[in-house]
Design an enzyme around this catalytic site. Structure first.
Site, short mmCIF file in Angstrom:
data_model
loop_
_atom_site.label_atom_id
_atom_site.label_comp_id
_atom_site.label_asym_id
_atom_site.label_seq_id
_atom_site.Cartn_x
_atom_site.Cartn_y
_atom_site.Cartn_z
N LYS A 64 0.90 -1.07 0.03
CA LYS A 64 0.03 0.01 0.08
C LYS A 64 0.92 1.33 -0.15
O LYS A 64 1.77 1.31 0.79
CB LYS A 64 -0.97 0.12 1.14
CG LYS A 64 -1.93 1.06 1.22
CD LYS A 64 -2.84 1.29 2.30
CE LYS A 64 -4.07 2.26 2.40
NZ LYS A 64 -3.41 3.77 1.95
N ASP A 66 1.62 5.32 0.24
CA ASP A 66 1.04 6.56 0.78
C ASP A 66 1.36 8.05 -0.03
O ASP A 66 2.39 8.32 0.18
CB ASP A 66 1.31 6.59 2.28
CG ASP A 66 0.92 7.76 3.05
OD1 ASP A 66 -0.20 8.22 2.69
OD2 ASP A 66 1.28 7.67 4.46
N GLU A 206 2.81 1.11 5.57
CA GLU A 206 1.41 1.36 5.80
C GLU A 206 0.51 0.27 5.83
O GLU A 206 -0.36 0.22 6.78
CB GLU A 206 0.81 2.45 5.00
CG GLU A 206 -0.46 3.20 5.54
CD GLU A 206 -0.86 4.26 4.44
OE1 GLU A 206 -2.30 5.09 5.20
OE2 GLU A 206 -0.51 4.61 3.49
#
Length: 347
Positions: A64, A66, A206
């Protein structure tokens, strides 16, 4: 022994030259097969938050990222870079735009996330914002890299109705893995989801994204893509702050609200995560929005300044308390309207 008779071409006289029939003129009422029109915009597929990774061979996993969600439109006339909020930021990402022009394709729409990496190779939203001049800034970011994870249009064909596996196959031919350019492939990781999440959290990432390999590309949060976070992180409306002479920017705590139906509800405050620069920029933004009475019921607060709930703060937190307040929150930064900043909705 007699010779076999001389064979004739099928359905023809042997003494006449072979000749195809003349083509009939094209019926003007019957159109040529058209290419799919290049879309001006495609609303992005969004990941649905889940507490645990899904199970099953149909799920593919990625890191993921960011940053800012971007769509890169490549056409013979040029390149356009659009944010999730439909703002044209082509000029603000010159390195990404230049790399897009070098890709070996005439027309394409890439879906990805613009990120800036820290010294450990992790995407850092704060560094990305700083490279763009802070929230509301207009600087160009030459550090930003587009981590591209989907291909929605390719050489005149709309791929949104094609399953993810086929889209990824085409994308990997266009953006090879392991590059160091301004456009890089967000690679699929072959691993068990629980193991991958644990490793991601150990490395300070994250979280992870899970995608259904058989799914078509559908705008919104339909559940085809899932996000599983190491630490919860969401957007909350700033409804005020408590003053402090001992804190950066004079901000003791930000007062935060979430959305519940058509209303905002108070979810507590946050007093960590600021530095001198971020607190100063935040205070400058809030002082333009001061109002006399709070937009939500925050309970009794000393030295509180209330503001119109126009700013959305990205807040990391561990969990929720029994009375609906954020547990161990930390301020990460202001979300930009160009990123279509949304406010968390409580159930």
């Amino acid at each position: 022994m007699t010779k076999p008779p001389k064979s004739k071409p099928l359905l023809q006289d042997a003494d006449k030259p072979a000749r195809s029939r003349p083509r009939k003129p094209r019926d003007p009422a019957q159109p040529n097969l058209p290419l799919d029109p290049m879309p001006d915009r495609i609303d992005p597929c969004l990941a649905l938050l889940k507490p645990n990774p899904p199970k099953g061979p149909q799920w593919a996993f990625e890191v993921k990222w960011d940053g800012y969600r971007l769509a890169v439109h490549i056409e013979p006339a040029g390149v356009r870079i659009l944010t999730r909020g439909d703002h044209d930021w082509t000029e603000r990402f010159p390195a990404i735009a230049a790399e897009a022009r070098r890709l070996p394709v005439a027309t394409a729409v890439l879906d990805g996330e613009a990120v800036v990496f820290d010294t450990h190779g992790r995407s850092d939203f704060g560094r990305l914002q700083q490279s763009l001049g802070g929230r509301g800034g207009n600087r160009m970011s030459r550090e930003a890299v587009l981590m591209v994870f989907d291909l929605l249009y390719f050489d005149g064909r709309d791929l949104t109705g094609t399953e993810l596996t086929a889209r990824r196959h085409l994308l990997e031919g266009l953006v090879p893995a392991g590059g160091e350019e301004a456009i890089r492939l967000s690679e699929e990781i072959e691993a068990d989801g629980d193991v991958l999440l644990r490793i991601a959290c150990e490395h300070g990432l994250e979280g992870i994204i899970a995608k259904d390999r058989n799914s078509t590309y559908r705008s919104g949060r339909g559940g085809e893509w899932l996000k599983i976070k190491c630490i919860q992180s969401d957007g909350f409306a700033i409804v005020g702050y408590e003053k402090s002479t001992a804190s950066f920017g004079g901000i003791g705590r930000l007062l935060l609200a979430a959305r519940k139906g058509d209303e905002l509800v108070y979810v507590g405050g946050v007093g960590t995560g600021f530095n001198e620069r971020s607190a100063g920029e935040l205070r400058e933004q809030m002082d333009k929005l001061i109002i006399g009475r709070p937009a939500v019921n925050t309970g009794r607060k000393r030295n509180a300044v209330f503001v119109r709930p126009k700013l959305v703060a990205e807040i990391e937190y561990r969990a929720w308390t029994h009375d609906g307040k954020l547990r161990h929150p930390s301020y990460k930064g202001l979300r930009d309207a160009a990123d279509n900043a949304g406010v968390y909705e409580v159930g």
